[in-house]
Motif scaffolding. Structure first.
Motif, PDB file in Angstrom:
ATOM      1  N   GLU A 158       0.825  -1.214   0.000  1.00 39.89           N
ATOM      2  CA  GLU A 158       0.000   0.000   0.000  1.00 39.89           C
ATOM      3  C   GLU A 158       0.858   1.263   0.000  1.00 39.89           C
ATOM      4  OE1 GLU A 158      -0.135  -2.296   2.439  1.00 39.89           O
ATOM      5  OE2 GLU A 158      -2.138  -3.192   2.420  1.00 39.89           O
ATOM      6  N   ARG A 159       1.995   1.208   0.682  1.00 43.21           N
ATOM      7  CA  ARG A 159       2.829   2.398   0.837  1.00 43.21           C
ATOM      8  C   ARG A 159       3.384   2.886  -0.496  1.00 43.21           C
ATOM      9  NH1 ARG A 159       6.657   2.279   5.777  1.00 43.21           N
ATOM     10  NH2 ARG A 159       4.617   2.226   6.732  1.00 43.21           N
ATOM     11  N   GLU A 208       0.677   5.018  -2.069  1.00 51.25           N
ATOM     12  CA  GLU A 208       0.479   6.198  -1.220  1.00 51.25           C
ATOM     13  C   GLU A 208       1.592   7.214  -1.432  1.00 51.25           C
ATOM     14  OE1 GLU A 208       0.230   4.636   2.708  1.00 51.25           O
ATOM     15  OE2 GLU A 208      -1.844   3.978   2.478  1.00 51.25           O
ATOM     16  N   LYS A 220       1.067  10.909  -3.023  1.00 47.74           N
ATOM     17  CA  LYS A 220       1.367  12.015  -2.118  1.00 47.74           C
ATOM     18  C   LYS A 220       2.374  12.978  -2.736  1.00 47.74           C
ATOM     19  CE  LYS A 220       2.316  12.895   2.718  1.00 47.74           C
ATOM     20  NZ  LYS A 220       2.594  12.298   4.031  1.00 47.74           N
ATOM     21  N   PHE A 274      -4.845  14.139   0.821  1.00 46.36           N
ATOM     22  CA  PHE A 274      -4.257  12.803   0.940  1.00 46.36           C
ATOM     23  C   PHE A 274      -5.149  11.869   1.759  1.00 46.36           C
ATOM     24  CE2 PHE A 274      -1.270   9.786   2.999  1.00 46.36           C
ATOM     25  CZ  PHE A 274      -0.863   9.121   1.847  1.00 46.36           C
TER      26      PHE A 274
END
Length: 152
Positions: free
Chosen positions: A100-101, A104, A108, A121
């Protein structure tokens, strides 16, 4: 006679929920489209200093792809704040550990670097697998064609 510039109010904003499947999508192209939706740039009422965007749910984050040697060469850095606290790991290792990071961080980086960007965000929800807990919001499935022609 003066004309007033139209500004959307919170009452006039209709914020939808979209589901995006990240399986077999290119990371950068996918992140660019998601950031555009979150920011509200696809709406005629887009205002740069306001939150006019929609919510985005990304599923199958573990299946996102990168081209070339980025899987072994692209580095993600994290610092604990202590002297000598810099930790790095490559794309492939992070994809196995916390997929997931990756999405993200990519999205971002495409949002404004201010209070509005931090607020926007929060409209991004990323999940590694095909399931998500946001069925009550009745999200619409959105297809993003990020694969260029002839690229397999």
């Amino acid at each position: 006679m003066t004309t007033k510039t139209y500004l959307p109010t919170q009452d006039s904003l209709e914020q939808k929920w979209y589901v995006v499947d990240a399986a077999d999508q290119r990371l950068g192209r996918l992140a660019c489209e998601i950031a555009s939706i979150i920011r509200g740039k696809r709406k005629p009422i887009f205002t740069p200093h306001m939150d006019t965007g929609d919510f985005v749910i990304v599923i199958n984050a573990e299946k996102v792809q990168v081209t070339g040697k980025k899987a072994s060469q692209k580095l993600y850095r994290n610092h604990s704040g202590r002297p000598g606290g810099m930790r790095t790991e490559n794309f492939a290792h992070l994809q196995n550990r916390i997929p997931e990071r990756i999405i993200e961080q990519a999205v971002k980086g495409m949002l404004p670097k201010n209070a509005l960007g931090r607020q926007l965000f929060k409209k991004l929800k990323v999940y590694a697998g095909p399931d998500h807990p946001h069925m009550a919001q009745q999200p619409e499935m959105m297809t993003i064609n990020t694969l260029p022609k002839g690229d397999n």
